[in-house]
Design an enzyme around this catalytic site. Structure first.
Site, PDB file in Angstrom:
ATOM      1  N   SER A 139      21.781  16.521  14.150  1.00  0.00           N
ATOM      2  CA  SER A 139      21.880  17.443  13.028  1.00  0.00           C
ATOM      3  C   SER A 139      21.139  18.736  13.290  1.00  0.00           C
ATOM      4  O   SER A 139      21.288  19.700  12.538  1.00  0.00           O
ATOM      5  CB  SER A 139      21.225  16.817  11.794  1.00  0.00           C
ATOM      6  OG  SER A 139      21.890  15.674  11.406  1.00  0.00           O
TER       7      SER A 139
ATOM      8  N   HIS B  60      29.064  17.709  16.109  1.00  0.00           N
ATOM      9  CA  HIS B  60      28.357  17.395  14.862  1.00  0.00           C
ATOM     10  C   HIS B  60      29.314  17.141  13.695  1.00  0.00           C
ATOM     11  O   HIS B  60      29.879  18.079  13.126  1.00  0.00           O
ATOM     12  CB  HIS B  60      27.402  18.554  14.523  1.00  0.00           C
ATOM     13  CG  HIS B  60      26.557  18.309  13.316  1.00  0.00           C
ATOM     14  ND1 HIS B  60      26.113  19.322  12.492  1.00  0.00           N
ATOM     15  CD2 HIS B  60      26.064  17.169  12.774  1.00  0.00           C
ATOM     16  CE1 HIS B  60      25.396  18.813  11.519  1.00  0.00           C
ATOM     17  NE2 HIS B  60      25.347  17.510  11.662  1.00  0.00           N
TER      18      HIS B  60
ATOM     19  N   ASN C 120      23.197  22.777   8.535  1.00  0.00           N
ATOM     20  CA  ASN C 120      21.859  22.330   8.114  1.00  0.00           C
ATOM     21  C   ASN C 120      20.845  23.455   8.009  1.00  0.00           C
ATOM     22  O   ASN C 120      19.830  23.321   7.328  1.00  0.00           O
ATOM     23  CB  ASN C 120      21.358  21.226   9.042  1.00  0.00           C
ATOM     24  CG  ASN C 120      22.067  19.922   8.723  1.00  0.00           C
ATOM     25  OD1 ASN C 120      22.319  19.630   7.557  1.00  0.00           O
ATOM     26  ND2 ASN C 120      22.412  19.164   9.740  1.00  0.00           N
TER      27      ASN C 120
HETATM   28  C1  LIG Z   1      23.028  16.021   7.438  1.00  0.00           C
HETATM   29  C2  LIG Z   1      24.016  16.597   8.346  1.00  0.00           C
HETATM   30  O1  LIG Z   1      23.719  16.734   9.546  1.00  0.00           O
HETATM   31  C3  LIG Z   1      25.318  17.158   7.931  1.00  0.00           C
HETATM   32  C4  LIG Z   1      25.935  16.549   6.726  1.00  0.00           C
HETATM   33  O2  LIG Z   1      26.663  15.595   6.801  1.00  0.00           O
HETATM   34  S1  LIG Z   1      25.513  17.240   5.278  1.00  0.00           S
HETATM   35  C5  LIG Z   1      26.340  16.269   4.064  1.00  0.00           C
HETATM   36  C6  LIG Z   1      27.760  16.721   3.896  1.00  0.00           C
HETATM   37  N1  LIG Z   1      28.384  15.912   2.889  1.00  0.00           N
HETATM   38  C7  LIG Z   1      28.404  16.272   1.593  1.00  0.00           C
HETATM   39  O3  LIG Z   1      27.913  17.337   1.221  1.00  0.00           O
HETATM   40  C8  LIG Z   1      29.061  15.293   0.673  1.00  0.00           C
HETATM   41  C9  LIG Z   1      29.011  15.731  -0.767  1.00  0.00           C
HETATM   42  N2  LIG Z   1      29.706  14.773  -1.589  1.00  0.00           N
HETATM   43  C10 LIG Z   1      31.072  14.739  -1.706  1.00  0.00           C
HETATM   44  O4  LIG Z   1      31.776  15.549  -1.127  1.00  0.00           O
HETATM   45  C11 LIG Z   1      31.651  13.669  -2.588  1.00  0.00           C
HETATM   46  O5  LIG Z   1      30.671  13.236  -3.485  1.00  0.00           O
HETATM   47  C12 LIG Z   1      32.211  12.432  -1.783  1.00  0.00           C
HETATM   48  C13 LIG Z   1      33.398  12.896  -0.940  1.00  0.00           C
HETATM   49  C14 LIG Z   1      31.170  11.790  -0.882  1.00  0.00           C
HETATM   50  C15 LIG Z   1      32.675  11.369  -2.755  1.00  0.00           C
HETATM   51  O6  LIG Z   1      33.591  11.949  -3.617  1.00  0.00           O
HETATM   52  P1  LIG Z   1      33.881  11.372  -5.089  1.00  0.00           P
HETATM   53  O7  LIG Z   1      35.019  12.152  -5.618  1.00  0.00           O
HETATM   54  O8  LIG Z   1      32.632  11.283  -5.839  1.00  0.00           O
HETATM   55  O9  LIG Z   1      34.208   9.873  -4.835  1.00  0.00           O
HETATM   56  P2  LIG Z   1      35.567   9.124  -4.629  1.00  0.00           P
HETATM   57  O10 LIG Z   1      36.687   9.654  -5.467  1.00  0.00           O
HETATM   58  O11 LIG Z   1      35.168   7.705  -4.788  1.00  0.00           O
HETATM   59  O12 LIG Z   1      35.875   9.425  -3.104  1.00  0.00           O
HETATM   60  C16 LIG Z   1      36.674  10.490  -2.626  1.00  0.00           C
HETATM   61  C17 LIG Z   1      37.260  10.045  -1.313  1.00  0.00           C
HETATM   62  O13 LIG Z   1      36.216   9.801  -0.377  1.00  0.00           O
HETATM   63  C18 LIG Z   1      36.274   8.462   0.139  1.00  0.00           C
HETATM   64  N3  LIG Z   1      34.885   8.044   0.381  1.00  0.00           N
HETATM   65  C19 LIG Z   1      33.849   8.165  -0.464  1.00  0.00           C
HETATM   66  N4  LIG Z   1      32.714   7.745   0.124  1.00  0.00           N
HETATM   67  C20 LIG Z   1      33.046   7.344   1.364  1.00  0.00           C
HETATM   68  C21 LIG Z   1      32.307   6.811   2.452  1.00  0.00           C
HETATM   69  N5  LIG Z   1      30.986   6.644   2.395  1.00  0.00           N
HETATM   70  N6  LIG Z   1      32.964   6.514   3.579  1.00  0.00           N
HETATM   71  C22 LIG Z   1      34.302   6.678   3.665  1.00  0.00           C
HETATM   72  N7  LIG Z   1      35.048   7.203   2.672  1.00  0.00           N
HETATM   73  C23 LIG Z   1      34.425   7.510   1.539  1.00  0.00           C
HETATM   74  C24 LIG Z   1      36.989   7.700  -0.925  1.00  0.00           C
HETATM   75  O14 LIG Z   1      37.630   6.566  -0.408  1.00  0.00           O
HETATM   76  C25 LIG Z   1      38.005   8.710  -1.430  1.00  0.00           C
HETATM   77  O15 LIG Z   1      39.078   8.768  -0.517  1.00  0.00           O
HETATM   78  P3  LIG Z   1      40.563   9.244  -0.944  1.00  0.00           P
HETATM   79  O16 LIG Z   1      40.456  10.669  -1.402  1.00  0.00           O
HETATM   80  O17 LIG Z   1      41.318   9.100   0.331  1.00  0.00           O
HETATM   81  O18 LIG Z   1      41.026   8.332  -2.004  1.00  0.00           O
HETATM   82  N1  LIG Z   2      23.134  11.051   7.799  1.00  0.00           N
HETATM   83  C1  LIG Z   2      23.853  12.134   7.845  1.00  0.00           C
HETATM   84  O1  LIG Z   2      24.300  12.630   6.804  1.00  0.00           O
HETATM   85  C2  LIG Z   2      24.132  12.811   9.139  1.00  0.00           C
HETATM   86  C3  LIG Z   2      23.458  12.444  10.290  1.00  0.00           C
HETATM   87  N2  LIG Z   2      23.740  13.067  11.474  1.00  0.00           N
HETATM   88  C4  LIG Z   2      23.031  12.702  12.691  1.00  0.00           C
HETATM   89  O2  LIG Z   2      23.634  11.517  13.208  1.00  0.00           O
HETATM   90  C5  LIG Z   2      22.642  10.733  13.876  1.00  0.00           C
HETATM   91  C6  LIG Z   2      22.629   9.343  13.252  1.00  0.00           C
HETATM   92  O3  LIG Z   2      22.312   9.464  11.867  1.00  0.00           O
HETATM   93  P1  LIG Z   2      22.664   8.288  10.839  1.00  0.00           P
HETATM   94  O4  LIG Z   2      23.882   7.566  11.270  1.00  0.00           O
HETATM   95  O5  LIG Z   2      22.598   8.878   9.501  1.00  0.00           O
HETATM   96  O6  LIG Z   2      21.387   7.352  11.040  1.00  0.00           O
HETATM   97  P2  LIG Z   2      21.251   5.782  10.794  1.00  0.00           P
HETATM   98  O7  LIG Z   2      19.802   5.524  10.634  1.00  0.00           O
HETATM   99  O8  LIG Z   2      22.218   5.336   9.747  1.00  0.00           O
HETATM  100  O9  LIG Z   2      21.779   5.165  12.181  1.00  0.00           O
HETATM  101  C7  LIG Z   2      21.144   5.357  13.414  1.00  0.00           C
HETATM  102  C8  LIG Z   2      21.482   4.128  14.254  1.00  0.00           C
HETATM  103  O10 LIG Z   2      21.043   4.342  15.595  1.00  0.00           O
HETATM  104  C9  LIG Z   2      20.485   3.120  16.034  1.00  0.00           C
HETATM  105  N3  LIG Z   2      19.630   3.343  17.185  1.00  0.00           N
HETATM  106  C10 LIG Z   2      18.339   3.737  17.238  1.00  0.00           C
HETATM  107  N4  LIG Z   2      17.923   3.804  18.516  1.00  0.00           N
HETATM  108  C11 LIG Z   2      18.995   3.455  19.290  1.00  0.00           C
HETATM  109  C12 LIG Z   2      19.191   3.316  20.686  1.00  0.00           C
HETATM  110  N5  LIG Z   2      18.202   3.543  21.554  1.00  0.00           N
HETATM  111  N6  LIG Z   2      20.396   2.906  21.145  1.00  0.00           N
HETATM  112  C13 LIG Z   2      21.411   2.659  20.284  1.00  0.00           C
HETATM  113  N7  LIG Z   2      21.286   2.759  18.938  1.00  0.00           N
HETATM  114  C14 LIG Z   2      20.084   3.154  18.457  1.00  0.00           C
HETATM  115  C15 LIG Z   2      19.739   2.620  14.824  1.00  0.00           C
HETATM  116  O11 LIG Z   2      19.396   1.271  14.962  1.00  0.00           O
HETATM  117  P3  LIG Z   2      18.160   0.670  14.048  1.00  0.00           P
HETATM  118  O12 LIG Z   2      18.535   0.874  12.644  1.00  0.00           O
HETATM  119  O13 LIG Z   2      18.128  -0.734  14.441  1.00  0.00           O
HETATM  120  O14 LIG Z   2      16.955   1.460  14.456  1.00  0.00           O
HETATM  121  C16 LIG Z   2      20.785   2.865  13.740  1.00  0.00           C
HETATM  122  O15 LIG Z   2      21.715   1.802  13.673  1.00  0.00           O
HETATM  123  C17 LIG Z   2      21.323  11.508  13.748  1.00  0.00           C
HETATM  124  O16 LIG Z   2      21.161  12.315  14.891  1.00  0.00           O
HETATM  125  C18 LIG Z   2      21.566  12.359  12.508  1.00  0.00           C
HETATM  126  O17 LIG Z   2      20.788  13.512  12.485  1.00  0.00           O
HETATM  127  C19 LIG Z   2      24.712  14.028  11.582  1.00  0.00           C
HETATM  128  C20 LIG Z   2      25.446  14.376  10.484  1.00  0.00           C
HETATM  129  C21 LIG Z   2      25.187  13.830   9.156  1.00  0.00           C
END
Ligand SMILES: CC(=O)CC(=O)SCCNC(=O)CCNC(=O)[C@H](O)C(C)(C)COP(=O)(O)OP(=O)(O)OC[C@H]1O[C@@H](n2cnc3c(N)ncnc32)[C@H](O)[C@@H]1OP(=O)(O)O
Ligand SMILES: NC(=O)C1=CN([C@@H]2O[C@H](COP(=O)(O)OP(=O)(O)OC[C@H]3O[C@@H](n4cnc5c(N)ncnc54)[C@H](OP(=O)(O)O)[C@@H]3O)[C@@H](O)[C@H]2O)C=CC1
Length: 291
Positions: free
Chosen positions: A119, A140, A190
């Site tokens: 991320s 990503h 991010n």
């Molecule tokens: C941290 C990082 O590095 C980067 C990032 O990822 S930052 C995070 C980016 N993500 C966001 O900002 C998500 C914000 N949230 C949303 O967009 C919405 O709340 C959401 C799409 C997650 C759920 O939407 P919602 O309208 O509340 O729920 P819902 O109607 O149940 O779901 C919409 C769709 O998503 C699917 N869905 C929801 N959660 C899901 C999950 N965890 N996994 C797979 N599919 C999922 C549902 O099945 C549904 O699919 P269809 O449209 O095909 O029927």
């Molecule tokens: N969460 C998010 O919304 C997003 C996350 N990311 C990025 O994706 C990556 C994963 O995040 P996320 O899936 O949320 O994290 P989780 O904590 O859900 O999953 C990470 C997984 O990696 C496993 N793990 C740790 N060390 C090792 C290793 N040495 N070999 C193989 N597997 C290992 C962990 O196992 P255990 O639990 O047993 O330690 C766990 O199952 C991060 O780099 C994150 O920044 C990117 C976009 C969105």
């Protein structure tokens, strides 16, 4: 070079989402985690998420069966060595990611492309520790992977055009949209999203609002699909804190300092949905705010 097989390291929420979309797009997927239980849970999650897609007629039952059949799981990292593209999606800690690449390198085909779903961590620095910085880049995905349209593609300083173009072809085949980002802390999404989430935690910390009022305000007042604290729980508070630390260290500006309350939640092991407690408690029927 045509990509046919994909190795995914880490079967957490991102790893299983990436395996899901890759298998549905027709790629052979090998999914690795250190934990067999995590791998089994990931297969169940993918089957459940595909069931929902079948029931909503987004995919057919045959497509589901074929996709699940294309995924193999392994706790042996080196088994991923013969795949065409590796996507590392393990915990957001640089030492963890470096150790994975170091262990993998002696077992790789010369042509394998290495990528990280990080991320925020420097792609150039991760690449520089490998034998192939020109065939290394950031791949990503956004959470939840099956739903979110965007994939950020991040070139390190040495990434070559053939590598970028091979990854872009994969994104196109997933029917997702690629955004090209430069390799600076947090990339695009991010860099913008995480300071907003951190500010929401400060708003809570300073008592300007409580969990419910902060989330409702941003949902109803700014039309966000989730409130910032609900979203933080969804992403994982450990991941949010790790990203803030990368922004703070990498950009050397106090405006990115992580909120002490965010640190406290992580210290408590209240990491959000994945541990059933964060800004909300998810152990009951409906989520209950913890402040
Ligand atoms: C941290 C990082 O590095 C980067 C990032 O990822 S930052 C995070 C980016 N993500 C966001 O900002 C998500 C914000 N949230 C949303 O967009 C919405 O709340 C959401 C799409 C997650 C759920 O939407 P919602 O309208 O509340 O729920 P819902 O109607 O149940 O779901 C919409 C769709 O998503 C699917 N869905 C929801 N959660 C899901 C999950 N965890 N996994 C797979 N599919 C999922 C549902 O099945 C549904 O699919 P269809 O449209 O095909 O029927
Ligand atoms: N969460 C998010 O919304 C997003 C996350 N990311 C990025 O994706 C990556 C994963 O995040 P996320 O899936 O949320 O994290 P989780 O904590 O859900 O999953 C990470 C997984 O990696 C496993 N793990 C740790 N060390 C090792 C290793 N040495 N070999 C193989 N597997 C290992 C962990 O196992 P255990 O639990 O047993 O330690 C766990 O199952 C991060 O780099 C994150 O920044 C990117 C976009 C969105």
């Amino acid at each position: 070079m045509e990509i046919k097989s994909i190795g995914i390291v880490g079967a957490g929420q991102m790893g299983n989402g990436i395996a899901h979309v890759m298998a549905l797009a027709g790629y052979d997927v090998m999914l690795n985690d250190i934990n067999q239980e995590t791998l089994s849970a990931a297969m169940e999650t993918m089957a459940r998420n595909m069931d929902r897609q079948v029931s909503r007629e987004k995919i057919s039952a045959d497509e589901q069966k074929n996709a699940l059949g294309r995924i193999t799981t392994t706790t042996t990292l080196t088994n991923l060595g013969q795949t065409d593209l590796v996507i590392e999606a393990a915990t957001e800690r640089e030492t963890v990611k470096q150790a994975i690449f170091e262990d993998l390198i002696p077992h790789l085909k010369p042509s394998t492309i290495l990528t990280s779903n990080t991320s925020s961590i420097s792609i150039t620095r991760l690449a520089s520790r490998t034998d192939r910085p020109e065939r290394f880049m950031g791949f990503h995905f956004m959470n939840p992977v099956p739903v979110m349209q965007l994939v950020e593609l991040i070139r390190g300083i040495a990434t070559d055009e053939a590598t970028f173009s091979a990854c872009k072809t994969v994104v196109d085949r997933l029917n997702k949209t690629a955004a090209s980002a430069e390799d600076f802390p947090g990339f695009i999404v991010n860099r913008i999203l995480m300071p907003m989430i951190n500010e929401a935690v400060y708003t809570l910390y300073e008592g300007v609002g409580n969990v419910k009022s902060i989330d409702s305000s941003m949902k109803l007042g700014a039309n966000h699909p989730m409130g910032p604290l609900e979203l933080a729980d969804f992403i994982g508070l450990d991941t949010c804190l790790a990203i803030m630390n990368v922004l703070h260290d990498g950009l050397a500006d106090t405006k990115y300092r992580p909120c002490p309350l965010l640190t406290k939640y992580v210290e408590a092991g209240w990491l959000g949905r994945k541990t059933q407690r964060g800004f909300y408690d998810y152990r009951g029927e409906t989520p209950v705010p913890t402040r």
